[in-house]
Design a protein around this motif. Structure first.
Motif, PDB file in Angstrom:
ATOM      1  N   ALA A 258      26.976  78.763  -3.075  1.00 28.93           N
ATOM      2  CA  ALA A 258      27.084  77.364  -2.669  1.00 28.93           C
ATOM      3  C   ALA A 258      26.498  77.117  -1.287  1.00 28.93           C
ATOM      4  O   ALA A 258      26.190  75.976  -0.930  1.00 28.93           O
ATOM      5  CB  ALA A 258      28.549  76.922  -2.696  1.00 28.93           C
ATOM      6  N   PHE A 259      26.323  78.194  -0.498  1.00 32.07           N
ATOM      7  CA  PHE A 259      25.882  78.039   0.886  1.00 32.07           C
ATOM      8  C   PHE A 259      24.491  78.612   1.167  1.00 32.07           C
ATOM      9  O   PHE A 259      23.981  78.457   2.276  1.00 32.07           O
ATOM     10  CB  PHE A 259      26.894  78.712   1.830  1.00 32.07           C
ATOM     11  CG  PHE A 259      28.263  78.115   1.777  1.00 32.07           C
ATOM     12  CD1 PHE A 259      28.566  76.962   2.485  1.00 32.07           C
ATOM     13  CD2 PHE A 259      29.260  78.691   1.003  1.00 32.07           C
ATOM     14  CE1 PHE A 259      29.829  76.405   2.441  1.00 32.07           C
ATOM     15  CE2 PHE A 259      30.525  78.146   0.943  1.00 32.07           C
ATOM     16  CZ  PHE A 259      30.819  76.992   1.667  1.00 32.07           C
ATOM     17  N   ASP A 260      23.895  79.285   0.194  1.00 32.85           N
ATOM     18  CA  ASP A 260      22.620  79.962   0.452  1.00 32.85           C
ATOM     19  C   ASP A 260      21.552  79.018   0.988  1.00 32.85           C
ATOM     20  O   ASP A 260      20.841  79.340   1.943  1.00 32.85           O
ATOM     21  CB  ASP A 260      22.112  80.656  -0.813  1.00 32.85           C
ATOM     22  CG  ASP A 260      22.705  82.047  -0.978  1.00 32.85           C
ATOM     23  OD1 ASP A 260      23.061  82.666   0.043  1.00 32.85           O
ATOM     24  OD2 ASP A 260      22.815  82.516  -2.124  1.00 32.85           O
ATOM     25  N   SER A 261      21.406  77.859   0.377  1.00 35.26           N
ATOM     26  CA  SER A 261      20.367  76.921   0.818  1.00 35.26           C
ATOM     27  C   SER A 261      20.625  76.455   2.246  1.00 35.26           C
ATOM     28  O   SER A 261      19.701  76.366   3.056  1.00 35.26           O
ATOM     29  CB  SER A 261      20.306  75.713  -0.119  1.00 35.26           C
ATOM     30  OG  SER A 261      19.363  74.767   0.338  1.00 35.26           O
ATOM     31  N   MET A 262      21.877  76.207   2.564  1.00 35.08           N
ATOM     32  CA  MET A 262      22.222  75.668   3.878  1.00 35.08           C
ATOM     33  C   MET A 262      22.219  76.735   4.969  1.00 35.08           C
ATOM     34  O   MET A 262      21.951  76.446   6.134  1.00 35.08           O
ATOM     35  CB  MET A 262      23.594  74.996   3.819  1.00 35.08           C
ATOM     36  CG  MET A 262      24.035  74.370   5.126  1.00 35.08           C
ATOM     37  SD  MET A 262      25.490  73.317   4.969  1.00 35.08           S
ATOM     38  CE  MET A 262      24.788  71.879   4.169  1.00 35.08           C
ATOM     39  N   MET A 263      22.484  78.001   4.622  1.00 36.78           N
ATOM     40  CA  MET A 263      22.682  79.037   5.628  1.00 36.78           C
ATOM     41  C   MET A 263      21.445  79.885   5.908  1.00 36.78           C
ATOM     42  O   MET A 263      21.397  80.581   6.932  1.00 36.78           O
ATOM     43  CB  MET A 263      23.821  79.956   5.192  1.00 36.78           C
ATOM     44  CG  MET A 263      25.188  79.303   5.232  1.00 36.78           C
ATOM     45  SD  MET A 263      25.723  78.849   6.901  1.00 36.78           S
ATOM     46  CE  MET A 263      25.907  80.455   7.647  1.00 36.78           C
TER      47      MET A 263
END
Length: 329
Positions: A258-263
């Motif tokens: 859920a966070f790969d794109s943002m992180m």
């Protein structure tokens, strides 16, 4: 007004992550049984113990073991283990000042008991506590954190702020943005905005970025289209959450995917003082934009340095789970 809106949205976001449902039709004439998750939930207690991250080393005093914020971070590095404890400590300091209980109703609605426009305590110490745990191997005592929790002044949320459902093994949290905006603006009827909101959410990322910049002075120019589309999908279709039941607790959380794109860090095209490429990710860009728009309280703005530090470990991350640790009353 902006600061009050930030705290209201914090209360809503804390609340809506608690929705679950298993209301599939059983295909027969017998009514579906009541979902065992229906009921009223409170936040888990905050607990600490002296804990050695690496065998043979001195233990960290008052290391956060559990609390309202469920956090697991593994990247084959002691830093991420300690950072997981830091997350749990910060969650235990803040969440009980905003949220009291949440009732999961059989009809899919949520009724939350929360503090309207809270005056957060301990925020001036929070970064010192966090860095003390990370660098000095001493977190604050349990009593220092638990004493911050609200014990009165709770209000009850209206129905219709969000719904809950299950799809493809995920628990979907669906926000009613129009109703949330109406409640945040003093209970105004914002139902007429639903069509406009849906059109905005279905627009191209470039259009949405320009709209946020023009209307709210939130500049997300550098945020990737992939992250914008992911957030649009969550707003339109629901936030997909994982569920785990263990030792009488219910954990609702988002995982690493859920966070790969943002992180994920990428070069900005600039060089730092040592001539190395400056690296940022979408989380940092969003945070900087909210700070510039004066939507982050002054006492929280120093978290940007911590976000940069945490982001540097993302490429090595194997497990990252973060959400809520709940106990049914």
């Amino acid at each position: 007004m902006k600061k009050n809106l930030f705290y209201y949205m914090l209360a809503v976001l804390c609340t809506v992550t608690l929705f679950t449902s298993c209301s599939d039709d059983n295909g027969g004439d017998t009514p579906n049984p009541v979902n065992p998750l229906v009921g009223t939930y409170g936040l888990a207690d905050y607990t600490t113990e002296d804990f050695a991250v690496t065998e043979g080393e001195n233990p960290i005093k008052n290391f956060p073991i559990s609390g309202p914020l469920y956090a697991e971070w593994e990247a084959n590095d002691a830093f991420t283990v300690v950072a997981s404890g830091m997350f749990r400590m910060m969650g235990a300091a803040l969440l009980p000042q905003v949220l009291n209980t949440v009732e999961l109703k059989e009809d899919g609605n949520i009724i939350a008991s929360y503090v309207d426009k809270p005056t957060l305590k301990g925020t001036d110490q929070l970064m010192n506590w966090a860095m003390g745990g990370m660098l000095m191997q001493t977190f604050p005592k349990e009593s220092e954190i638990t004493s911050l929790a609200a014990v009165s002044g709770f209000t009850t949320s209206p129905e219709g702020l969000a719904t809950w459902s299950e799809s493809n093994g995920k628990l979907l949290v669906k926000l009613n943005i129009a109703n949330i905006l109406g409640a945040a603006l003093g209970g105004q009827d914002a139902s007429g905005l639903e069509e406009i909101i849906n059109q905005v959410l279905m627009s191209e990322p470039s259009v949405l970025k320009e709209m946020l910049k023009s209307l709210f002075q939130i500049d997300l120019t550098n945020v990737s289209d992939a992250t914008i589309k992911q957030l649009q999908g969550w707003a339109l279709n629901g936030i997909p959450m994982n569920k785990k039941e263990e030792a009488g607790k219910v954990y609702l959380y988002l995982d690493k995917s859920a966070f790969d794109s943002m992180m994920t860090l990428r070069e900005t095209g600039e060089l730092d003082d040592w001539g190395k490429p400056v690296m940022k990710n979408d989380l940092i860009y969003v945070w900087d934009a909210l700070v510039a728009a004066n939507l982050i309280p002054e006492e929280a703005k120093t978290a940007s340095a911590l976000l940069q530090l945490i982001s540097g470990y993302w490429s090595k991350t194997e497990t990252f789970n973060i959400g809520l640790d709940l106990i049914k009353k």
